[in-house]
Design a protein around this motif. Structure first.
Motif, short mmCIF file in Angstrom:
data_model
loop_
_atom_site.label_atom_id
_atom_site.label_comp_id
_atom_site.label_asym_id
_atom_site.label_seq_id
_atom_site.Cartn_x
_atom_site.Cartn_y
_atom_site.Cartn_z
N THR A 42 -47.84 18.15 25.09
CA THR A 42 -48.83 19.14 25.53
C THR A 42 -48.15 20.48 25.73
N THR A 43 -46.99 20.46 26.41
CA THR A 43 -46.20 21.68 26.59
C THR A 43 -44.74 21.40 26.27
N VAL A 44 -44.04 22.44 25.89
CA VAL A 44 -42.60 22.36 25.60
C VAL A 44 -41.92 23.57 26.22
N PHE A 45 -40.59 23.51 26.28
CA PHE A 45 -39.79 24.57 26.89
C PHE A 45 -38.79 25.15 25.88
N LYS A 47 -36.47 15.61 25.49
CA LYS A 47 -37.30 15.69 24.29
C LYS A 47 -38.31 16.83 24.37
N ARG A 48 -38.63 17.31 25.58
CA ARG A 48 -39.59 18.41 25.74
C ARG A 48 -38.94 19.79 25.63
N ILE A 49 -37.63 19.82 25.46
CA ILE A 49 -36.95 21.09 25.22
C ILE A 49 -37.15 21.43 23.74
N LYS A 52 -35.88 23.10 20.90
CA LYS A 52 -34.64 23.77 20.50
C LYS A 52 -34.85 24.53 19.19
N THR A 53 -34.33 25.73 19.18
CA THR A 53 -34.46 26.60 18.01
C THR A 53 -33.13 26.66 17.29
N MET A 54 -33.15 26.22 16.05
CA MET A 54 -31.95 26.25 15.22
C MET A 54 -32.11 27.29 14.13
N SER A 55 -31.03 27.94 13.78
CA SER A 55 -31.07 29.02 12.80
C SER A 55 -30.27 28.64 11.56
N PHE A 56 -30.84 28.97 10.42
CA PHE A 56 -30.23 28.62 9.14
C PHE A 56 -30.29 29.80 8.19
N LEU A 57 -29.42 29.76 7.19
CA LEU A 57 -29.44 30.74 6.12
C LEU A 57 -30.05 30.06 4.90
N VAL A 58 -31.19 30.59 4.41
CA VAL A 58 -31.87 30.04 3.25
C VAL A 58 -32.11 31.18 2.27
N ASN A 59 -31.50 31.06 1.10
CA ASN A 59 -31.63 32.10 0.06
C ASN A 59 -31.29 33.48 0.61
N GLY A 60 -30.23 33.54 1.41
CA GLY A 60 -29.74 34.80 1.94
C GLY A 60 -30.52 35.35 3.12
N LYS A 61 -31.52 34.60 3.62
CA LYS A 61 -32.33 35.06 4.74
C LYS A 61 -32.20 34.11 5.92
N ALA A 62 -32.27 34.67 7.11
CA ALA A 62 -32.23 33.85 8.32
C ALA A 62 -33.61 33.25 8.55
N ILE A 63 -33.64 31.95 8.87
CA ILE A 63 -34.88 31.29 9.26
C ILE A 63 -34.62 30.54 10.57
N LEU A 64 -35.68 30.27 11.30
CA LEU A 64 -35.59 29.49 12.53
C LEU A 64 -36.43 28.23 12.35
N VAL A 65 -35.89 27.11 12.83
CA VAL A 65 -36.61 25.85 12.85
C VAL A 65 -36.60 25.36 14.29
N VAL A 66 -37.79 25.17 14.85
CA VAL A 66 -37.92 24.71 16.23
C VAL A 66 -38.29 23.23 16.20
N THR A 67 -37.46 22.40 16.85
CA THR A 67 -37.70 20.95 16.90
C THR A 67 -37.72 20.48 18.35
N ALA A 68 -38.18 19.25 18.53
CA ALA A 68 -38.11 18.61 19.85
C ALA A 68 -36.65 18.32 20.17
N GLY A 69 -36.34 18.30 21.45
CA GLY A 69 -34.96 18.13 21.91
C GLY A 69 -34.30 16.82 21.56
N ASP A 70 -35.10 15.80 21.24
CA ASP A 70 -34.52 14.49 20.90
C ASP A 70 -34.37 14.30 19.40
N MET A 71 -34.50 15.38 18.65
CA MET A 71 -34.41 15.30 17.19
C MET A 71 -33.21 16.09 16.68
N LYS A 72 -32.85 15.80 15.43
CA LYS A 72 -31.82 16.58 14.74
C LYS A 72 -32.31 16.82 13.32
#
Length: 156
Positions: free
Chosen positions: A119-122, A41-43, A45-65
């Motif tokens: 407190t910290t994440v990786f 859960k402390r990892i 994770k950076t996921m990448s998506f295409l939104v309106n023709g542009k790349a975005i990044l969403v960073v979540t906790a490792g135990d999430m989707k």
């Protein structure tokens, strides 16, 4: 190599030595947690998506989707992940090493609320065998994030 770009990025803050290069893969949450001797859960994770023709990044906790309904509500479109080729072209990092550092200025980063409990994440650091440990304020600062959002749900 992308990890070298990330090290160069952190060098401007005197933090390049904080980038951890591992002998084994950290390309998935499970592999990263094992390699870094921490909970998945402390990892960050950076996921990448295409939104309106542009790349975005969403960073979540490792135990999430990603929660598709929340994503659609926030961004006004369906969550469409970038392909491996689009990742390299639009974000500059390959699959397994995607991170919110040393990316083109037009790539917007969002941090998911799920990270605030730590407190910290990786997050990864540009390669499938690298990471960096950051506090949440450091993650905000160095990822040049746009805003905190809530678009995730626990993995089942």
């Amino acid at each position: 190599m992308s990890v070298e770009k990330v090290k160069a990025y952190f060098a401007q803050f005197g933090m390049e030595q904080n980038v951890i290069e591992l002998d084994q893969s950290s390309a998935t949450v499970e592999l990263a947690a094992k390699a870094l001797h921490t909970e998945g859960k402390r990892i960050a994770k950076t996921m990448s998506f295409l939104v309106n023709g542009k790349a975005i990044l969403v960073v979540t906790a490792g135990d999430m989707k990603i929660d598709n309904a929340k994503f659609r509500h926030h961004f006004g479109c369906k969550a469409k992940m970038l392909s491996a080729e689009e990742l390299v072209t639009l974000v500059g990092h390959a699959q397994g090493g995607v991170c919110p550092f040393a990316v083109p200025e037009n790539v917007v980063t969002y941090l998911d609320e799920s990270l605030k409990r730590f407190t910290t994440v990786f997050p990864a650091a540009g390669s499938a065998n690298s990471a960096i440990e950051l506090t949440i304020p450091q993650l905000e600062k160095y990822s040049n994030f746009c805003e905190w959002i809530d678009v995730s749900k626990p993995k089942e």
